[in-house]
Enzyme design. Structure first.
Site, mmCIF file in Angstrom:
data_model
loop_
_atom_site.group_PDB
_atom_site.id
_atom_site.type_symbol
_atom_site.label_atom_id
_atom_site.label_comp_id
_atom_site.label_asym_id
_atom_site.label_seq_id
_atom_site.Cartn_x
_atom_site.Cartn_y
_atom_site.Cartn_z
ATOM 1 N N PRO A 89 -35.548 33.293 -58.147
ATOM 2 C CA PRO A 89 -35.960 34.682 -57.923
ATOM 3 C C PRO A 89 -35.753 35.586 -59.137
ATOM 4 C CG PRO A 89 -34.352 33.981 -56.251
ATOM 5 C CD PRO A 89 -34.447 32.887 -57.252
ATOM 6 N N GLU A 116 -26.520 28.451 -54.150
ATOM 7 C CA GLU A 116 -26.353 29.781 -54.730
ATOM 8 C C GLU A 116 -27.034 29.906 -56.092
ATOM 9 O OE1 GLU A 116 -25.159 33.580 -54.084
ATOM 10 O OE2 GLU A 116 -25.107 31.864 -52.727
ATOM 11 N N ARG A 154 -56.011 23.768 -59.403
ATOM 12 C CA ARG A 154 -57.382 24.187 -59.117
ATOM 13 C C ARG A 154 -58.105 24.716 -60.347
ATOM 14 N NH1 ARG A 154 -58.188 29.386 -58.334
ATOM 15 N NH2 ARG A 154 -59.832 29.255 -56.775
ATOM 16 N N ASP A 169 -62.996 34.276 -59.142
ATOM 17 C CA ASP A 169 -61.856 34.564 -58.267
ATOM 18 C C ASP A 169 -61.306 35.955 -58.466
ATOM 19 O OD1 ASP A 169 -61.465 32.135 -57.127
ATOM 20 O OD2 ASP A 169 -60.060 31.438 -58.644
#
Ligand code: ADE
Length: 243
Positions: A89, A116, A154, A169
């Site tokens: 994160p 953690e 992709r 896209d």
């Protein structure tokens, strides 16, 4: 391209790597997708890969040895040296631009952690990139790695049937995509816009561009700020900004 994912849960990847477009890309030999359980590289008899943090506090920390050993035991890279991507994160927030950048590589290695955190020496001396898929916390890096692998594969040549579809896209153009319609021309009284039925290619192209601009203005005005628009487009959009 070769992609290796280091994880304690390789079974999580079976469905995703074996199905749909990723499964086909793999079958066609356009990409090699592999998982490695780094628990097999644990250096202790209990097969543990995590330990208590120095200095105390809650949570467990992934040990460096199994991760370094698993990476060093991979078959040698052909082509450019690998990018080693840590899922966490705290990493840079993932974007289509990063997908495009990574799609140019020959070899990608993803490190998926749980617990953690990671021993800092993994960050300092092994990884080349740290990526987050958004400002929220997952139970582990696996699903984030799947998202990233999917978005990269992709983009590889030959993976999408219609080469156009990756080019127009949302985000690739810097704008969100225009609305799409298919048959029937009228469904429950709701009509497909006339211009799409007109067969007039230039008008269709102009309508699509305008719809992309309008949709981006309404949903993601932050994207528009970075776009270079023509004077005509800027004027056309202005009428919606005022309303
Ligand atoms: N691991 C836990 N949360 C994550 C996130 N948001 N992105 C990438 N890896 C993660």
């Amino acid at each position: 391209m070769r992609i290796d994912v280091l994880t304690l849960f390789p079974e999580m990847f079976e469905g995703v790597f074996g199905s749909s477009i990723l499964g086909k890309a793999r079958e066609k030999g356009l990409v090699s997708l592999n998982t490695v359980n780094f628990r097999e590289y644990s250096n202790n008899k209990h097969n543990t890969v995590d330990d208590y943090p120095y200095g105390g506090g809650g949570g467990m920390v992934l040990k460096p040895e199994p991760i370094f050993s698993a990476v060093e035991d991979l078959p040698p890279s052909e082509g450019k040296p690998p990018r080693i991507v840590l899922m966490c994160p705290q990493g840079e927030t993932y974007t289509q631009r990063k997908a495009e950048e990574l799609s140019q590589e020959d070899h990608l290695i993803f490190l998926c952690g749980h617990y953690e955190g990671y021993d800092e020496r993994i960050r300092e001396h092994l990884v080349t990139d740290e990526i987050s898929i958004g400002d929220y916390v997952l139970t582990g890096g696996e699903m984030a790695a799947m998202v990233i692998v999917d978005s990269i594969v992709r983009l590889l040549p030959g993976v999408l049937g219609n080469e156009q579809s990756a080019v127009t896209d949302s985000f690739s153009t810097g704008l969100l995509e225009y609305p799409h319609y298919t048959r029937p021309a009228e469904f429950r009284g709701w009509q497909v816009p006339d211009v799409l039925l007109s067969g007039h290619h230039a008008n269709v192209a102009e309508w699509r561009r305008q719809q992309s601009l309008l949709r981006t203005l309404r949903r993601r005005p932050d994207l528009l700020e970075r776009m270079e628009l023509t004077e005509k487009e800027r004027k056309w959009l202005q009428q919606f900004k005022d309303s």
